[in-house]
Design an enzyme around this catalytic site. Structure first.
Site, PDB file in Angstrom:
ATOM      1  N   ARG A 175       0.829  -1.205   0.000  1.00 21.72           N
ATOM      2  CA  ARG A 175       0.000   0.000   0.000  1.00 21.72           C
ATOM      3  C   ARG A 175       0.868   1.261   0.000  1.00 21.72           C
ATOM      4  O   ARG A 175       0.545   2.248  -0.654  1.00 21.72           O
ATOM      5  CB  ARG A 175      -0.907   0.005   1.244  1.00 21.72           C
ATOM      6  CG  ARG A 175      -1.998  -1.032   1.247  1.00 21.72           C
ATOM      7  CD  ARG A 175      -3.195  -0.599   0.449  1.00 21.72           C
ATOM      8  NE  ARG A 175      -3.868   0.552   1.045  1.00 21.72           N
ATOM      9  CZ  ARG A 175      -4.848   1.222   0.451  1.00 21.72           C
ATOM     10  NH1 ARG A 175      -5.228   0.897  -0.770  1.00 21.72           N
ATOM     11  NH2 ARG A 175      -5.410   2.248   1.049  1.00 21.72           N
ATOM     12  N   HIS A 222      -6.495   9.159  11.472  1.00 21.49           N
ATOM     13  CA  HIS A 222      -6.248   7.718  11.301  1.00 21.49           C
ATOM     14  C   HIS A 222      -4.763   7.415  11.182  1.00 21.49           C
ATOM     15  O   HIS A 222      -4.381   6.323  10.781  1.00 21.49           O
ATOM     16  CB  HIS A 222      -7.012   7.176  10.091  1.00 21.49           C
ATOM     17  CG  HIS A 222      -8.480   7.047  10.351  1.00 21.49           C
ATOM     18  ND1 HIS A 222      -9.379   6.616   9.392  1.00 21.49           N
ATOM     19  CD2 HIS A 222      -9.228   7.285  11.464  1.00 21.49           C
ATOM     20  CE1 HIS A 222     -10.600   6.608   9.894  1.00 21.49           C
ATOM     21  NE2 HIS A 222     -10.535   7.010  11.149  1.00 21.49           N
TER      22      HIS A 222
END
Length: 277
Positions: free
Chosen positions: A76, A126
Site C-alpha cells: 500500500r 487515522h
C-alpha cells in the site's frame, strides 16, 4: 448553490466559532488512483486479490502475522507514494493560504497527499504511513526507518528490513502509526480531543469523500452542529452522515464530486472575503 454561498458569507462575518473546517476521507484521493475503503467500488466491498481490510487491518491480526501485515502495508505504501495529489487536494491547499488560521483540515487519509499538495494545518485522525511506533509498551512515535520502502505484493521483507522494524528499546515489532479496525481513537496518534475542539469552533464543517463509518468523524459532525456550526455533506452517495443531517436547519447535503464542488466553494469564499475587506 445560493444557500451554500449565503452560509459562507454568514460565517465569514462571524467573530467567534468562525473556522472553516474540512473533514476528508478516501473519496478525495480516488481521483489519484487510490481505492476507497467503503465506496461502491472500494476495497472494503471487493477486497484485493490477497486480503480484505477486516483480515489484515486489526491489531490482533498483526500480533499473529507481523511480516504478512508489513508486507501488505509496504505494498500500500508503494501505491500511495506513486500517486499524486489531484485537483481537490490542490484546492484545499489553496484554501489554507486564503483563509490562513481560519482553515483546518481533519483527514482520515493516511496517504500523505494533503501534505504533498501543500497543506500544513492537518489533523490525521487515522495516522499515516510516514511514522511507526512500538507495538507493545514503548509506544513512542518515530519516522519509518529509511531502508523501509514500498514493495510489490509478493515481495518479502529482507533480513535488514526485519531488523529495522524492531523497537530499539524493547526489541518488539514496530507497527505502522495508523488506526486499525479493532482500536480506539486517542489524542497522541489520532488527535481525538484536538479535532473535537476544532469542531466546536467551526462555523462550517465540510465533509468531503467520507462515509462516516467510524465514530470520531460522526462525533466531529455532531459537535459542530451542537455548537451552532453548519455541516455541509459533499459526497456522491448517501452515507452515515445523511441520517444525522436529515431535517437539520444548519445542514446542507450536496451530491457532487469533490473535483466539481470544491472549485465553486473556493470561488465563493474568495468572492465573499473581498466583501469583508
Amino acid at each position: 448553490m445560493d444557500k451554500l454561498n449565503n452560509i459562507i458569507e454568514e460565517v465569514l462575518l462571524k467573530e467567534k466559532r468562525n473556522k472553516f473546517t474540512f473533514l476528508t476521507g478516501a473519496g478525495i484521493s480516488a481521483d489519484s488512483g487510490i481505492p476507497t475503503y467503503r465506496g461502491s467500488d472500494g476495497i472494503w466491498v471487493k477486497g484485493t486479490k490477497f486480503h480484505k481490510p477486516e483480515e489484515f487491518g486489526t491489531y490482533k491480526y498483526f500480533t499473529e502475522h507481523q511480516e504478512e501485515v508489513w508486507q501488505y502495508t509496504l505494498f500500500r505504501k508503494k501505491m500511495i507514494e506513486s500517486a499524486k495529489p489531484n485537483k481537490s487536494h490542490k484546492i484545499l491547499a489553496d484554501l489554507e493560504k486564503i483563509l490562513n488560521d481560519r482553515f483546518h483540515l481533519i483527514t482520515q487519509n493516511i496517504d500523505n497527499l494533503h501534505r504533498r499538495a501543500g497543506n500544513e494545518n492537518i489533523y490525521e485522525i487515522h495516522g499515516n504511513y510516514r511514522e511507526v511506533k512500538c507495538s507493545k509498551i514503548c509506544n513512542k512515535i518515530i519516522p519509518i526507518p529509511n531502508n523501509i520502502t514500498g514493495k510489490d505484493i509478493k515481495e518479502e521483507l529482507r533480513k535488514d528490513e526485519i531488523n529495522a522494524l524492531k523497537c530499539t528499546e524493547c526489541g518488539n515489532w514496530l507497527r505502522p502509526n495508523i488506526l486499525w479496525f479493532d482500536e480506539y481513537y486517542n489524542e497522541k496518534t489520532n488527535k481525538r480531543f484536538s479535532s473535537l475542539k476544532i469542531a466546536k469552533n467551526s462555523g462550517i464543517l465540510f465533509i468531503v469523500g467520507t462515509s462516516g463509518a467510524t465514530n470520531l468523524p460522526l462525533e466531529i459532525a455532531r459537535t459542530t452542529l451542537k455548537y451552532g456550526g453548519y455541516v455541509i455533506d459533499l459526497n456522491i452517495e448517501d452515507n452515515h452522515f445523511t441520517e444525522l443531517l436529515k431535517n437539520k436547519k444548519r445542514a446542507l447535503i450536496v451530491r457532487e464530486r469533490s473535483s466539481e464542488i470544491l472549485p465553486i466553494i473556493k470561488e465563493q469564499i474568495e468572492k465573499n472575503l473581498k466583501k469583508t475587506i
